[in-house]
Design a protein around this motif. Sequence first.
Motif, PDB file in Angstrom:
ATOM      1  N   ALA A 272       0.829  -1.210   0.000  1.00  0.00           N
ATOM      2  CA  ALA A 272       0.000   0.000   0.000  1.00  0.00           C
ATOM      3  C   ALA A 272       0.862   1.259   0.000  1.00  0.00           C
ATOM      4  CB  ALA A 272      -0.921  -0.014   1.214  1.00  0.00           C
ATOM      5  N   ILE A 273       1.972   1.236   0.735  1.00  0.00           N
ATOM      6  CA  ILE A 273       2.866   2.397   0.766  1.00  0.00           C
ATOM      7  C   ILE A 273       3.495   2.630  -0.607  1.00  0.00           C
ATOM      8  CG2 ILE A 273       5.035   3.268   1.723  1.00  0.00           C
ATOM      9  CD1 ILE A 273       4.268   1.931   4.374  1.00  0.00           C
ATOM     10  N   PHE A 274       3.929   1.556  -1.275  1.00  0.00           N
ATOM     11  CA  PHE A 274       4.497   1.704  -2.612  1.00  0.00           C
ATOM     12  C   PHE A 274       3.475   2.285  -3.582  1.00  0.00           C
ATOM     13  CE2 PHE A 274       8.011  -1.014  -1.285  1.00  0.00           C
ATOM     14  CZ  PHE A 274       9.057  -0.522  -2.056  1.00  0.00           C
ATOM     15  N   VAL A 275       2.240   1.812  -3.501  1.00  0.00           N
ATOM     16  CA  VAL A 275       1.191   2.333  -4.378  1.00  0.00           C
ATOM     17  C   VAL A 275       0.958   3.816  -4.112  1.00  0.00           C
ATOM     18  CG1 VAL A 275      -1.280   2.205  -4.891  1.00  0.00           C
ATOM     19  CG2 VAL A 275       0.062   0.106  -4.689  1.00  0.00           C
ATOM     20  N   ALA A 276       0.904   4.193  -2.827  1.00  0.00           N
ATOM     21  CA  ALA A 276       0.659   5.595  -2.485  1.00  0.00           C
ATOM     22  C   ALA A 276       1.804   6.501  -2.909  1.00  0.00           C
ATOM     23  CB  ALA A 276       0.410   5.715  -0.977  1.00  0.00           C
ATOM     24  N   VAL A 277       3.030   6.022  -2.755  1.00  0.00           N
ATOM     25  CA  VAL A 277       4.205   6.861  -3.047  1.00  0.00           C
ATOM     26  C   VAL A 277       4.476   6.952  -4.544  1.00  0.00           C
ATOM     27  CG1 VAL A 277       6.709   7.006  -2.746  1.00  0.00           C
ATOM     28  CG2 VAL A 277       5.252   6.468  -0.793  1.00  0.00           C
TER      29      VAL A 277
ATOM     30  N   LEU B 270       5.995  -2.459  -6.702  1.00  0.00           N
ATOM     31  CA  LEU B 270       6.132  -1.847  -8.022  1.00  0.00           C
ATOM     32  C   LEU B 270       5.098  -2.400  -9.001  1.00  0.00           C
ATOM     33  CD1 LEU B 270      10.027  -1.791  -8.370  1.00  0.00           C
ATOM     34  CD2 LEU B 270       8.530   0.167  -7.987  1.00  0.00           C
ATOM     35  N   THR B 271       4.868  -3.716  -8.943  1.00  0.00           N
ATOM     36  CA  THR B 271       3.900  -4.339  -9.848  1.00  0.00           C
ATOM     37  C   THR B 271       2.497  -3.792  -9.615  1.00  0.00           C
ATOM     38  OG1 THR B 271       5.212  -6.380  -9.934  1.00  0.00           O
ATOM     39  CG2 THR B 271       2.900  -6.528 -10.578  1.00  0.00           C
ATOM     40  N   LEU B 272       2.088  -3.704  -8.372  1.00  0.00           N
ATOM     41  CA  LEU B 272       0.739  -3.223  -8.082  1.00  0.00           C
ATOM     42  C   LEU B 272       0.614  -1.714  -8.288  1.00  0.00           C
ATOM     43  CD1 LEU B 272      -0.251  -5.435  -5.046  1.00  0.00           C
ATOM     44  CD2 LEU B 272      -0.923  -5.647  -7.416  1.00  0.00           C
ATOM     45  N   ALA B 273       1.712  -0.983  -8.154  1.00  0.00           N
ATOM     46  CA  ALA B 273       1.680   0.444  -8.483  1.00  0.00           C
ATOM     47  C   ALA B 273       1.414   0.640  -9.972  1.00  0.00           C
ATOM     48  CB  ALA B 273       2.996   1.102  -8.075  1.00  0.00           C
ATOM     49  N   VAL B 274       2.050  -0.195 -10.799  1.00  0.00           N
ATOM     50  CA  VAL B 274       1.800  -0.136 -12.244  1.00  0.00           C
ATOM     51  C   VAL B 274       0.360  -0.549 -12.546  1.00  0.00           C
ATOM     52  CG1 VAL B 274       2.444  -1.136 -14.473  1.00  0.00           C
ATOM     53  CG2 VAL B 274       4.219  -0.519 -12.827  1.00  0.00           C
ATOM     54  N   LEU B 275      -0.156  -1.536 -11.815  1.00  0.00           N
ATOM     55  CA  LEU B 275      -1.511  -2.025 -12.050  1.00  0.00           C
ATOM     56  C   LEU B 275      -2.563  -0.936 -11.837  1.00  0.00           C
ATOM     57  CD1 LEU B 275      -2.907  -5.427 -10.855  1.00  0.00           C
ATOM     58  CD2 LEU B 275      -4.217  -3.363 -10.402  1.00  0.00           C
ATOM     59  N   VAL B 276      -2.426  -0.150 -10.764  1.00  0.00           N
ATOM     60  CA  VAL B 276      -3.465   0.835 -10.446  1.00  0.00           C
ATOM     61  C   VAL B 276      -3.203   2.192 -11.090  1.00  0.00           C
ATOM     62  CG1 VAL B 276      -3.900  -0.322  -8.251  1.00  0.00           C
ATOM     63  CG2 VAL B 276      -2.364   1.637  -8.319  1.00  0.00           C
ATOM     64  N   LEU B 277      -2.048   2.373 -11.716  1.00  0.00           N
ATOM     65  CA  LEU B 277      -1.719   3.680 -12.293  1.00  0.00           C
ATOM     66  C   LEU B 277      -2.759   4.164 -13.307  1.00  0.00           C
ATOM     67  CD1 LEU B 277       0.310   6.006 -12.421  1.00  0.00           C
ATOM     68  CD2 LEU B 277       1.598   4.708 -14.125  1.00  0.00           C
ATOM     69  N   PRO B 278      -3.237   3.324 -14.251  1.00  0.00           N
ATOM     70  CA  PRO B 278      -4.272   3.827 -15.180  1.00  0.00           C
ATOM     71  C   PRO B 278      -5.551   4.257 -14.476  1.00  0.00           C
ATOM     72  CG  PRO B 278      -3.290   1.786 -16.001  1.00  0.00           C
ATOM     73  CD  PRO B 278      -2.804   1.960 -14.600  1.00  0.00           C
ATOM     74  N   ILE B 279      -5.930   3.551 -13.406  1.00  0.00           N
ATOM     75  CA  ILE B 279      -7.151   3.923 -12.682  1.00  0.00           C
ATOM     76  C   ILE B 279      -6.980   5.291 -12.037  1.00  0.00           C
ATOM     77  CG2 ILE B 279      -8.740   3.231 -10.849  1.00  0.00           C
ATOM     78  CD1 ILE B 279      -7.812   0.356 -11.280  1.00  0.00           C
ATOM     79  N   VAL B 280      -5.814   5.535 -11.457  1.00  0.00           N
ATOM     80  CA  VAL B 280      -5.558   6.832 -10.835  1.00  0.00           C
ATOM     81  C   VAL B 280      -5.604   7.945 -11.877  1.00  0.00           C
ATOM     82  CG1 VAL B 280      -3.880   8.193  -9.535  1.00  0.00           C
ATOM     83  CG2 VAL B 280      -4.182   5.774  -9.010  1.00  0.00           C
TER      84      VAL B 280
ATOM     85  N   ILE C 288     -10.367  13.219  -6.713  1.00  0.00           N
ATOM     86  CA  ILE C 288      -9.077  12.537  -6.834  1.00  0.00           C
ATOM     87  C   ILE C 288      -8.901  11.548  -5.688  1.00  0.00           C
ATOM     88  CG2 ILE C 288      -6.577  12.877  -6.729  1.00  0.00           C
ATOM     89  CD1 ILE C 288      -6.990  15.531  -8.191  1.00  0.00           C
ATOM     90  N   LEU C 289      -9.255  11.950  -4.475  1.00  0.00           N
ATOM     91  CA  LEU C 289      -9.129  11.054  -3.330  1.00  0.00           C
ATOM     92  C   LEU C 289     -10.052   9.852  -3.456  1.00  0.00           C
ATOM     93  CD1 LEU C 289      -8.817  13.637  -0.439  1.00  0.00           C
ATOM     94  CD2 LEU C 289      -7.089  12.004  -1.157  1.00  0.00           C
ATOM     95  N   THR C 290     -11.226  10.039  -4.042  1.00  0.00           N
ATOM     96  CA  THR C 290     -12.123   8.909  -4.267  1.00  0.00           C
ATOM     97  C   THR C 290     -11.486   7.905  -5.220  1.00  0.00           C
ATOM     98  OG1 THR C 290     -14.080  10.296  -3.911  1.00  0.00           O
ATOM     99  CG2 THR C 290     -14.396   8.229  -5.090  1.00  0.00           C
ATOM    100  N   GLY C 291     -10.859   8.396  -6.282  1.00  0.00           N
ATOM    101  CA  GLY C 291     -10.194   7.503  -7.224  1.00  0.00           C
ATOM    102  C   GLY C 291      -9.017   6.774  -6.609  1.00  0.00           C
ATOM    103  N   THR C 292      -8.221   7.491  -5.832  1.00  0.00           N
ATOM    104  CA  THR C 292      -7.087   6.833  -5.178  1.00  0.00           C
ATOM    105  C   THR C 292      -7.556   5.807  -4.150  1.00  0.00           C
ATOM    106  OG1 THR C 292      -6.944   8.665  -3.580  1.00  0.00           O
ATOM    107  CG2 THR C 292      -5.559   8.792  -5.538  1.00  0.00           C
ATOM    108  N   LEU C 293      -8.671   6.103  -3.511  1.00  0.00           N
ATOM    109  CA  LEU C 293      -9.249   5.162  -2.560  1.00  0.00           C
ATOM    110  C   LEU C 293      -9.633   3.857  -3.247  1.00  0.00           C
ATOM    111  CD1 LEU C 293     -10.762   4.468   0.161  1.00  0.00           C
ATOM    112  CD2 LEU C 293     -12.701   5.673  -0.789  1.00  0.00           C
ATOM    113  N   LEU C 294     -10.288   3.949  -4.395  1.00  0.00           N
ATOM    114  CA  LEU C 294     -10.682   2.751  -5.135  1.00  0.00           C
ATOM    115  C   LEU C 294      -9.458   1.970  -5.611  1.00  0.00           C
ATOM    116  CD1 LEU C 294     -13.609   4.253  -7.251  1.00  0.00           C
ATOM    117  CD2 LEU C 294     -13.806   2.746  -5.273  1.00  0.00           C
ATOM    118  N   SER C 295      -8.457   2.667  -6.106  1.00  0.00           N
ATOM    119  CA  SER C 295      -7.264   1.979  -6.605  1.00  0.00           C
ATOM    120  C   SER C 295      -6.488   1.317  -5.470  1.00  0.00           C
ATOM    121  CB  SER C 295      -6.368   2.961  -7.364  1.00  0.00           C
ATOM    122  OG  SER C 295      -5.930   4.010  -6.519  1.00  0.00           O
ATOM    123  N   MET C 296      -6.420   1.960  -4.320  1.00  0.00           N
ATOM    124  CA  MET C 296      -5.729   1.369  -3.180  1.00  0.00           C
ATOM    125  C   MET C 296      -6.432   0.098  -2.717  1.00  0.00           C
ATOM    126  SD  MET C 296      -3.240   1.556  -0.988  1.00  0.00           S
ATOM    127  CE  MET C 296      -2.631   3.246  -0.878  1.00  0.00           C
ATOM    128  N   SER C 297      -7.759   0.138  -2.666  1.00  0.00           N
ATOM    129  CA  SER C 297      -8.510  -1.046  -2.258  1.00  0.00           C
ATOM    130  C   SER C 297      -8.275  -2.196  -3.214  1.00  0.00           C
ATOM    131  CB  SER C 297     -10.003  -0.716  -2.183  1.00  0.00           C
ATOM    132  OG  SER C 297     -10.245   0.307  -1.245  1.00  0.00           O
TER     133      SER C 297
END
Length: 322
Positions: free
Chosen positions: A96-101, A171-181, A223-232
Motif C-alpha cells: 500500500a505504501i508503494f502504491v501511495a508513493v 512496483l507491480t501493483l503500483a503499475v496495475l493501479v496507475l491507469p485507474i488513478v 481525486i481522493l475517491t479515485g485513489t481510494l478505489l485503486s488502493m482497495s
Amino acid sequence: MALTQPLVGDRTREEIRRSVSESETDVVGGIFRALVMGALAVSLLILAILFGDQISLGWSQLTGRLGGFLSGTLRSRSSDELLGVHQGLYGSLWIAIFVAVLAFPLGIAAAIYLEEYAPTNRFTAFLDLIIRNLAGVPSVVYGLLGLFLFVNDGWLRDNVTNGSTTISAGLTLAVLVLPIVIITSQEALRSVPQGLKEGAYGVGATQWDMIRTQMLPYAAPGILTGTLLSMSRAIGEAAPLILVGAITGGMTANPGLTDVSALDDRFTAMPIIIVNWVQQSGRDEGFLGAAAAAIIVLLVFVLLLNLAAIILRNRYENKRSS
C-alpha cells in the motif's frame, strides 16, 4: 381572430402533450429509482450475510487470541498457537505504501498534463485510449509484466528489486493501479468550473498557479475517491503477487511493520495467506476459521485506509464549500 393552437378548456393541446410526457417521464424515473434501490438493498444484504458468515467462522480466532493472531506467523498446523498474519500484514502494508508513493503522484501528474498541458491532437487522443484500455486489463497480465520487469530482468533485479521481494510486489501493483488513478484524476479535473479557472487568470495567476491554488483543491475530493478505489484494489489482489513470487509456505523472517530492511527479502501478503489457508482447509479444517479471521483483518485494514481517505476528502469538500 383565428387561434394558432385550438384550445381545450383553458389549455392548448401542446401544453397537454407536454404534461403527459412529463408524467410518463416521472413514472419511468420512479421505476428506475425503485429498481436501483432494490438492487442496492439486495447487494447490501448479500454482503451482510457473507460478512456475518466470516465473522462466525473466525470468531474463535478473533476473540480468543486476537493479539497472538495479529503477531503470529505462517504455520503448517491450524492448532499451532503461533499461527497468525503478521507477515501478511507487513507485505500488504508496504505494498500500500508503494502504491501511495509511486502510483498516486505519477497518476495525478499525468492527469494534470493530459488535461491542461498536452495539445489536443491524435497522439493525445490515442494515448488517452491506451490508458483507458489499460485500466481494464486483467490483473494477471500485470503479474506477468512484474515477473518480467522486476523479478527476471537482470539490471532491475540486481540493483532495485532483488528478485521476488516486497519491492517487486509494490512496483507491480503500483503499475496495475496507475491507469485507474489517471482516469479518475482526469474526471475530477474536468469537473472544475471554467469560471474558476478564468477568475484565477483574471487576477494574473500563471497556469501552474491556477492549477495549484484552484484546480487541485476543487478536484481533491474526486481525486481522493479515485485513489481510494485503486488502493482497495491493490491491497486485495492475489494473482499478480503469486506470479511475482509471494511465499505460500513458511517464512523464517518476521520483521516489524516499520522494518524497511526486510523489503528486499521474500514476502507474502494478506490475499496470499487467505488463499493458501482456504486451500489447506481441505486437510486441516481449522484453517477455514483462520482464513475467515484473516479476511476480517484484511477488511478492517482496508476500511481504516478508506476512513483516512474519507476524512481527507471531507476536509477538502468543506474547504471548497466555505
